[in-house]
Scaffold this motif. Structure first.
Motif, short mmCIF file in Angstrom:
data_model
loop_
_atom_site.label_atom_id
_atom_site.label_comp_id
_atom_site.label_asym_id
_atom_site.label_seq_id
_atom_site.Cartn_x
_atom_site.Cartn_y
_atom_site.Cartn_z
N ASN A 37 17.68 8.36 23.81
CA ASN A 37 18.70 8.52 22.77
C ASN A 37 18.12 9.26 21.57
N PRO A 38 17.91 10.57 21.73
CA PRO A 38 17.26 11.33 20.65
C PRO A 38 18.00 11.30 19.33
N SER A 39 19.32 11.23 19.35
CA SER A 39 20.07 11.18 18.09
C SER A 39 19.77 9.88 17.33
N LYS A 40 19.63 8.78 18.07
CA LYS A 40 19.28 7.50 17.45
C LYS A 40 17.86 7.56 16.91
N ARG A 41 16.97 8.17 17.66
CA ARG A 41 15.58 8.29 17.23
C ARG A 41 15.48 9.14 15.96
N ILE A 42 16.23 10.21 15.90
CA ILE A 42 16.21 11.07 14.71
C ILE A 42 16.80 10.34 13.51
N GLU A 43 17.86 9.59 13.74
CA GLU A 43 18.47 8.80 12.67
C GLU A 43 17.48 7.76 12.13
N MET A 44 16.78 7.09 13.02
CA MET A 44 15.77 6.12 12.61
C MET A 44 14.67 6.80 11.79
N GLY A 45 14.25 7.97 12.25
CA GLY A 45 13.20 8.70 11.54
C GLY A 45 13.61 9.07 10.13
N GLN A 46 14.86 9.49 9.96
CA GLN A 46 15.32 9.87 8.63
C GLN A 46 15.40 8.66 7.71
N LYS A 47 15.86 7.53 8.24
CA LYS A 47 15.91 6.30 7.43
C LYS A 47 14.50 5.87 7.04
N SER A 48 13.59 6.00 7.98
CA SER A 48 12.20 5.63 7.70
C SER A 48 11.63 6.50 6.59
N LYS A 49 11.91 7.79 6.64
CA LYS A 49 11.41 8.70 5.60
C LYS A 49 11.98 8.33 4.24
N ASN A 50 13.27 8.02 4.19
CA ASN A 50 13.91 7.65 2.92
C ASN A 50 13.27 6.41 2.32
N ILE A 51 12.97 5.42 3.17
CA ILE A 51 12.37 4.17 2.69
C ILE A 51 10.96 4.43 2.17
N VAL A 52 10.20 5.25 2.88
CA VAL A 52 8.84 5.57 2.45
C VAL A 52 8.87 6.27 1.09
N LEU A 53 9.73 7.24 0.95
CA LEU A 53 9.81 7.99 -0.31
C LEU A 53 10.21 7.09 -1.47
N GLU A 54 11.08 6.13 -1.20
CA GLU A 54 11.59 5.26 -2.26
C GLU A 54 10.64 4.13 -2.61
N ASN A 55 10.01 3.54 -1.61
CA ASN A 55 9.27 2.28 -1.82
C ASN A 55 7.76 2.37 -1.74
N PHE A 56 7.21 3.46 -1.21
CA PHE A 56 5.77 3.50 -0.97
C PHE A 56 5.12 4.71 -1.62
N ASN A 57 5.72 5.20 -2.66
CA ASN A 57 5.16 6.32 -3.41
C ASN A 57 4.01 5.83 -4.28
N ILE A 58 2.89 6.50 -4.23
CA ILE A 58 1.71 6.04 -4.95
C ILE A 58 1.93 5.97 -6.46
N LYS A 59 2.81 6.80 -6.98
CA LYS A 59 3.07 6.78 -8.42
C LYS A 59 3.72 5.46 -8.83
N ASN A 60 4.64 4.96 -8.02
CA ASN A 60 5.29 3.68 -8.32
C ASN A 60 4.32 2.52 -8.14
N ILE A 61 3.49 2.60 -7.12
CA ILE A 61 2.52 1.54 -6.84
C ILE A 61 1.51 1.41 -7.98
N THR A 62 1.11 2.54 -8.53
CA THR A 62 0.15 2.54 -9.65
C THR A 62 0.70 1.74 -10.82
N LYS A 63 1.97 1.91 -11.12
CA LYS A 63 2.60 1.17 -12.22
C LYS A 63 2.59 -0.33 -11.93
N ARG A 101 0.84 -1.19 0.00
CA ARG A 101 0.00 0.00 0.00
C ARG A 101 0.88 1.24 0.00
N ALA A 102 0.31 2.33 -0.41
CA ALA A 102 1.05 3.59 -0.43
C ALA A 102 0.06 4.71 -0.16
N PHE A 103 0.55 5.92 -0.17
CA PHE A 103 -0.34 7.05 0.00
C PHE A 103 0.16 8.20 -0.85
#
Length: 238
Positions: A199-225, A35-37
């Motif tokens: 460990n806020p630095s670890k939490r922020i690092e995790m958040g940035q990785k999560s954002k990168n994965i969402v942008l790369e793998n769960f973009n609705i334009k890619n899912i449509t294809k 799924r994507a959004f």
């Protein structure tokens, strides 16, 4: 009798696809299409400081989010237990509960009794401010497909702490974009949350990785294809 009439089937996660195939002995083409959004709907959002100010939260608050239907399978009861346990040692804990549902009446009194740190926001059409304001999303569910709320949280750089159910491992990398609690225990959640809040630095690092994965793998334009490609396979099979 309905399932065998389908020409194909798409699962939003590997877990849900495999479960359907096993249960119905489905022999026709299948594919996992996550799924994507539509990320365009989140273009005009507040900063974290602005979001917190609008929700009457301070920069010192440690904000946990429950976002979804208040129903048995989502385990709001567990969320409240986790928050109450954390409050014993973390005075700045704040819990946002965004959503309504059939089990809401069970928790009205509990939320009123703890309304200094548990805030029921009800159903919200625009959820971005609540995601932006949060430090962590909690997903204590007993069952899930591939939870869209994890993707939305990831888009805003918010890590998730979740139970190991359904397709959670297909959208959350344990100890990299969030944390998974294999035994589903209150103690397991509390331990993971304490670690990330300490460990806020670890939490922020995790958040940035999560954002990168969402942008790369769960973009609705890619899912449509992916759907168009699968429809072509079904057509060629007929």
């Amino acid at each position: 009798w309905v399932i065998p009439t389908f020409d194909g089937s798409v699962g939003v996660s590997l877990a849900s696809r495999d479960s359907m195939v096993r249960h119905y002995d489905f022999k026709k083409p299948t594919r996992v299409i996550h799924r994507a959004f539509n990320m365009d709907k989140f273009q005009n959002t507040l900063t974290k400081e602005e979001a917190r100010k609008s929700l009457h939260l301070s920069t010192q608050d440690e904000v946990l989010l429950f976002l979804g239907n208040i129903t048995a399978q989502k385990r709001p009861d567990k969320f409240f237990e986790i928050v109450q346990e954390l409050k014993k040692t973390r005075p700045n804990i704040k819990a946002l509960v965004v959503g309504n549902g059939s089990d809401l009446p069970k928790y009205v009194d509990l939320m009123k009794q703890n309304d200094s740190y548990i805030f029921h926001m009800g159903y919200q059409k625009e959820v971005a401010p609540y995601l932006v304001a949060s430090d962590l999303l909690l997903l204590p569910s007993d069952t899930e497909g591939l939870p869209g709320v994890v993707l939305e949280a990831g888009y805003f750089g918010v890590p998730t702490v979740a139970t190991d159910v359904g397709g959670i491992r297909e959208c959350l990398i344990d100890n990299e974009t969030g944390c998974i609690v294999p035994d589903k225990s209150i103690e397991g959640f509390v331990s993971k949350i304490n670690y990330l809040l300490d460990n806020p630095s670890k939490r922020i690092e995790m958040g940035q990785k999560s954002k990168n994965i969402v942008l790369e793998n769960f973009n609705i334009k890619n899912i449509t294809k992916s759907y168009i490609d699968f429809f072509q396979i079904i057509k060629d099979n007929k």
